[in-house]
Design an enzyme around this catalytic site. Structure first.
Site, PDB file in Angstrom:
ATOM      1  N   HIS A 201       4.141  -2.475  -6.072  1.00 24.00           N
ATOM      2  CA  HIS A 201       5.320  -2.460  -6.947  1.00 24.00           C
ATOM      3  C   HIS A 201       6.401  -3.296  -6.249  1.00 24.00           C
ATOM      4  O   HIS A 201       6.432  -3.346  -5.019  1.00 24.00           O
ATOM      5  CB  HIS A 201       5.764  -0.998  -7.087  1.00 24.00           C
ATOM      6  CG  HIS A 201       6.889  -0.749  -8.042  1.00 24.00           C
ATOM      7  ND1 HIS A 201       8.203  -0.994  -7.726  1.00 24.00           N
ATOM      8  CD2 HIS A 201       6.898  -0.261  -9.301  1.00 24.00           C
ATOM      9  CE1 HIS A 201       8.973  -0.654  -8.750  1.00 24.00           C
ATOM     10  NE2 HIS A 201       8.210  -0.219  -9.727  1.00 24.00           N
TER      11      HIS A 201
ATOM     12  N   ASP B 118       3.650   4.024   0.139  1.00 20.60           N
ATOM     13  CA  ASP B 118       4.425   4.189  -1.083  1.00 20.60           C
ATOM     14  C   ASP B 118       3.626   5.160  -1.962  1.00 20.60           C
ATOM     15  O   ASP B 118       2.621   4.782  -2.555  1.00 20.60           O
ATOM     16  CB  ASP B 118       4.591   2.829  -1.774  1.00 20.60           C
ATOM     17  CG  ASP B 118       5.242   2.961  -3.146  1.00 20.60           C
ATOM     18  OD1 ASP B 118       5.551   4.094  -3.547  1.00 20.60           O
ATOM     19  OD2 ASP B 118       5.429   1.929  -3.813  1.00 20.60           O
TER      20      ASP B 118
ATOM     21  N   GLN C 200       3.386   7.032  -7.003  1.00 26.34           N
ATOM     22  CA  GLN C 200       2.438   7.346  -8.086  1.00 26.34           C
ATOM     23  C   GLN C 200       1.344   8.301  -7.607  1.00 26.34           C
ATOM     24  O   GLN C 200       0.389   8.556  -8.346  1.00 26.34           O
ATOM     25  CB  GLN C 200       1.790   6.066  -8.615  1.00 26.34           C
ATOM     26  CG  GLN C 200       2.760   5.089  -9.257  1.00 26.34           C
ATOM     27  CD  GLN C 200       3.332   5.588 -10.583  1.00 26.34           C
ATOM     28  OE1 GLN C 200       2.870   6.570 -11.154  1.00 26.34           O
ATOM     29  NE2 GLN C 200       4.352   4.917 -11.066  1.00 26.34           N
TER      30      GLN C 200
HETATM   31  N1  PLP Z   1       6.424   2.457  -6.107  1.00 28.74           N
HETATM   32  C1  PLP Z   1       5.630   2.597  -7.171  1.00 28.74           C
HETATM   33  C2  PLP Z   1       4.160   2.509  -6.979  1.00 28.74           C
HETATM   34  C3  PLP Z   1       6.189   2.847  -8.426  1.00 28.74           C
HETATM   35  O1  PLP Z   1       5.384   2.971  -9.487  1.00 28.74           O
HETATM   36  C4  PLP Z   1       7.594   2.925  -8.556  1.00 28.74           C
HETATM   37  C5  PLP Z   1       8.204   3.125  -9.880  1.00 28.74           C
HETATM   38  O2  PLP Z   1       7.627   2.949 -10.901  1.00 28.74           O
HETATM   39  C6  PLP Z   1       8.374   2.782  -7.412  1.00 28.74           C
HETATM   40  C7  PLP Z   1       7.768   2.550  -6.203  1.00 28.74           C
HETATM   41  C8  PLP Z   1       9.845   2.855  -7.473  1.00 28.74           C
HETATM   42  O3  PLP Z   1      10.263   4.117  -7.886  1.00 28.74           O
HETATM   43  P1  PLP Z   1      11.795   4.356  -8.259  1.00 28.74           P
HETATM   44  O4  PLP Z   1      12.096   3.468  -9.416  1.00 28.74           O
HETATM   45  O5  PLP Z   1      11.874   5.804  -8.590  1.00 28.74           O
HETATM   46  O6  PLP Z   1      12.582   3.980  -7.052  1.00 28.74           O
END
Ligand code: PLP
Length: 405
Positions: free
Chosen positions: A120, A197, A200
């Protein structure tokens, strides 16, 4: 899973959209909130609203207890060592930025940061910016044709200059679940730090940081029935102790003179200013809800929906489904309809009250890797049911008819 009973506990799921029953299949973006979470936030404001870690009064003490309890609950939920290993941020994005600045202080010219091609943007851009500041290099591990991480390639890209390996535990588009235990071991063998991370992953499967042995893990409360505006960063206490603060100001200090300041103990060293206290109350309620339901039950339920959904969608001619055919994946169906733009698919579905996400999903490098401009994505959670899969599939069939394909 008794989804009929569960759904009664989520007020928003009763609403209609465009005159149709609402079918919420955008859980990878954010999840809906049960009454318990809404009530916990409301009760905080109605009965306990005060600032934390300051006033020597009963109300502030109550708010502080509630706020610290949320850290304890988060620590238990992911099997961290204690509240000193749990930092509250604004969201997973901020947790990763905190690392890129604070852990990133030790990065030197020529050092390497290893990511994957399925990240992401939140796990790409902060590291790219760090690399720019420090004249370091960002490398990316490949993915296979069917959307799995190429672990051999990742291993081959770890070098003596690798300082940080940061990977997603579950892809927000493909649903691919990565073997983060193995990746963490590979990173440590090379003397690098491992960042996971888990935005998900934590909402959908049992995540145990002791078992993964990662150094840091980031996730967001809003993707696991909790409130928006609250993110979590797990870090090994000995590493958090050594790291400089990210944001500075009130609450994160122990003493301040006109010449300088000394930092508070962890985790508070990383929590400058008034935090999201009501959000913490809601987050505790979300954790309680998930624990009571049981992460294994949630995972089993989502797997059933995924299997049924993949089968039903594969029956529709001209629908291409992405993601690994073998190996673990979360309850996400990424797809495209031949000859129809994903935004148009989403619009037809919207007309039927079916909410999905369409676009690049904050993962443009992955889109380029797959060779598409965008993807339509249906993502499940514990309150979804097979009736909704049918509504998704029949709406996709309708989209095909609408666009004459
Ligand atoms: N990492 C992944 C794999 C995500 O799917 C997301 C959001 O969709 C994030 C990080 C970022 O999350 P946030 O927008 O809550 O900071």
């Amino acid at each position: 899973m008794d989804t009929a009973r569960i759904r009664k506990g989520f007020p928003i799921l009763a609403r209609k959209l465009n005159g149709k029953k609402m079918t919420y299949l955008d859980n990878a973006a954010t999840t809906q909130k049960p009454r318990q979470v809404i009530k916990a936030e409301r009760e905080f404001y109605e009965k306990r609203n005060a600032n934390v870690h300051r006033g020597l009064n009963a109300l502030s003490r109550e708010a502080t207890e509630l706020y610290e309890l949320a850290h304890e609950n988060a620590a238990r939920f992911i099997n961290a060592g204690g509240i000193e290993e749990i930092v509250f941020t604004k969201n997973a994005t901020e947790s990763l930025n905190l690392l890129a600045y604070s852990l990133g202080e030790n990065i030197r010219t020529g050092d390497e940061i290893l990511l994957t091609k399925m990240e992401h943007h939140a796990n790409i851009v902060p590291w790219q910016e760090l690399a720019k500041r420090k004249k370091a290099t960002v490398k990316y591990a490949d993915i296979t044709e069917d959307g799995r991480l190429d672990i051999e390639d990742l291993n081959g890209k770890i070098s003596p200059r690798t300082r940080i390996v940061s990977v997603t535990m579950a892809s927000n588009i493909l649903g691919t679940i990565n073997d983060v235990e193995k990746i963490s071991a590979l990173a440590h063998e090379a003397g690098a730090k491992c960042v996971v991370d888990a935005a998900q992953a934590v909402p959908h499967t049992k995540v145990d940081v002791e078992r993964i042995r990662c150094d840091f893990l980031a996730f967001s409360a809003h993707k696991m029935l909790g409130p928006t505006g609250l993110g979590i960063l797990y870090g090994k206490s000995e590493l958090l102790e050594e790291m400089p603060p990210f944001l500075t100001g009130g609450d994160m200090i122990s003493t301040v003179t006109l010449e300088g300041a000394e930092w508070n103990k962890i985790p508070w060293k990383f929590e400058a200013g008034t935090p999201n206290i009501a959000g913490a109350a809601g987050f505790s309620a979300a954790i309680g809800y998930l624990e009571k339901t049981g992460m294994e039950n949630i995972e089993t339920h989502e797997n059933k929906l995924l299997k049924a959904g993949l089968k039903r969608m594969a029956e529709i001619k001209g629908v291409e489904i992405y993601g690994p055919e073998k190996g673990p994946r979360t309850g996400i169906i990424p797809f495209n309809v031949d000859g129809v733009h994903p935004h148009d698919v989403s619009e037809v579905l919207d007309g039927n009250g079916v909410i999905i996400r369409a676009g690049n999903h904050c993962a443009q490098p992955l889109m380029r890797e797959i060779g598409v401009e965008g993807i339509a994505r249906a993502s499940f959670y514990l309150y979804n049911n097979t009736e909704e899969i049918e509504r998704l599939a029949s709406s996709v069939e309708e989209a095909k008819k609408t666009f004459g394909v």
